[in-house]
Structures are given as C-alpha cells and as structure tokens.
Design a protein around this motif. Sequence first.
Motif, PDB file in Angstrom:
ATOM      1  N   VAL A  62       0.856  -1.179   0.000  1.00 30.35           N
ATOM      2  CA  VAL A  62       0.000   0.000   0.000  1.00 30.35           C
ATOM      3  C   VAL A  62       0.892   1.228   0.000  1.00 30.35           C
ATOM      4  O   VAL A  62       1.859   1.302   0.768  1.00 30.35           O
ATOM      5  CB  VAL A  62      -0.926   0.012   1.238  1.00 30.35           C
ATOM      6  N   ARG A  63       0.606   2.184  -0.860  1.00 30.46           N
ATOM      7  CA  ARG A  63       1.349   3.443  -0.898  1.00 30.46           C
ATOM      8  C   ARG A  63       0.645   4.409   0.037  1.00 30.46           C
ATOM      9  O   ARG A  63      -0.455   4.879  -0.244  1.00 30.46           O
ATOM     10  CB  ARG A  63       1.373   3.986  -2.320  1.00 30.46           C
ATOM     11  N   ASP A  64       1.259   4.667   1.192  1.00 24.89           N
ATOM     12  CA  ASP A  64       0.745   5.661   2.127  1.00 24.89           C
ATOM     13  C   ASP A  64       1.345   7.002   1.756  1.00 24.89           C
ATOM     14  O   ASP A  64       2.562   7.141   1.671  1.00 24.89           O
ATOM     15  CB  ASP A  64       1.128   5.308   3.569  1.00 24.89           C
ATOM     16  N   SER A  65       0.492   7.988   1.530  1.00 22.49           N
ATOM     17  CA  SER A  65       0.971   9.307   1.142  1.00 22.49           C
ATOM     18  C   SER A  65       0.673  10.301   2.253  1.00 22.49           C
ATOM     19  O   SER A  65      -0.452  10.385   2.743  1.00 22.49           O
ATOM     20  CB  SER A  65       0.290   9.750  -0.153  1.00 22.49           C
ATOM     21  N   ASP A  66       1.685  11.039   2.652  1.00 20.87           N
ATOM     22  CA  ASP A  66       1.513  12.094   3.642  1.00 20.87           C
ATOM     23  C   ASP A  66       0.725  13.244   3.015  1.00 20.87           C
ATOM     24  O   ASP A  66       0.701  13.392   1.786  1.00 20.87           O
ATOM     25  CB  ASP A  66       2.875  12.610   4.112  1.00 20.87           C
ATOM     26  N   PRO A  67       0.109  14.087   3.835  1.00 18.42           N
ATOM     27  CA  PRO A  67      -0.620  15.237   3.297  1.00 18.42           C
ATOM     28  C   PRO A  67       0.307  16.162   2.511  1.00 18.42           C
ATOM     29  O   PRO A  67       1.462  16.352   2.870  1.00 18.42           O
ATOM     30  CB  PRO A  67      -1.127  15.951   4.550  1.00 18.42           C
ATOM     31  N   HIS A  68      -0.220  16.696   1.416  1.00 14.44           N
ATOM     32  CA  HIS A  68       0.489  17.696   0.627  1.00 14.44           C
ATOM     33  C   HIS A  68       0.093  19.080   1.142  1.00 14.44           C
ATOM     34  O   HIS A  68      -0.595  19.196   2.152  1.00 14.44           O
ATOM     35  CB  HIS A  68       0.144  17.530  -0.853  1.00 14.44           C
TER      36      HIS A  68
END
Length: 126
Positions: A62-68
């Motif tokens: 799973v690609r967890d992305s931090d907030p932009h």
Amino acid sequence: MALGVPFAALVEPPVSAVQVIRAGEGPTVHSEQSSYLATLLSASPPGARRDIYAVTLEPGTVRDSDPHLPGTVEHLVVGAGRVKAGPAGESVELGPGDYMACRGDVPHTYEALEPGTRCVLIMQHV
C-alpha cells in the motif's frame, strides 16, 4: 450574506470529500466531424497549478501518502487494472476509465488490486 457566506452554503448538505465518475458517465462533448467523444472530468479552477503523473502499481503493498500542501486536490483516472485509493477512511475501489477527485492535503493511500494497474494522477495545487 451577513456572515460573508451564501445562505445555500449554510443549509445544503455537505458535499463528500471524494468525487467519483465511473467510466461512461459524466458530461460529454460529441464531435460532428469524427467519432470523437470527450468527457469532462474536472475543470481547472482559476489560479490552480496541476502536475500530471503516470503511475504504475502492483498488488502486495500500500502506498501511504503524507498530506500535501493545504488545498491540494488529487485527480486519478484508472487506465488498466483496479485500485483502491483515497483519504484514510474514505478510499474507494476504481476500475478502468473511472475517475476520482479527493483531498490531497490529508493522509491518503493507493493500493493496486490487480497486477499491471496503471493510472494518471493529476495533483492540483492552489
């Protein structure tokens, strides 16, 4: 307008943070000169900047992305395969031709559900 907010904004139900347009849905423009059909998925708001990415995903991680940056919106169009994507707690499953728009300024994830999943990701910054 006494508070600087339109009355409708105070009484209308909140709009979901995730917008999905399934393949074959959405407003379309037909050409009279050829077999051309264009579906508007998202109009760019004034003053926005958009970055476009070709994304390939494989099942198993799973690609967890931090907030932009605040105000970032992510637009995703699935070309092949299936993906589960979106903000934490609001992710949706998408297939070929499906479109999703969601907040990119909160934690969000991407997960391939089939081998060879390919998407186009447009990050809109205001």
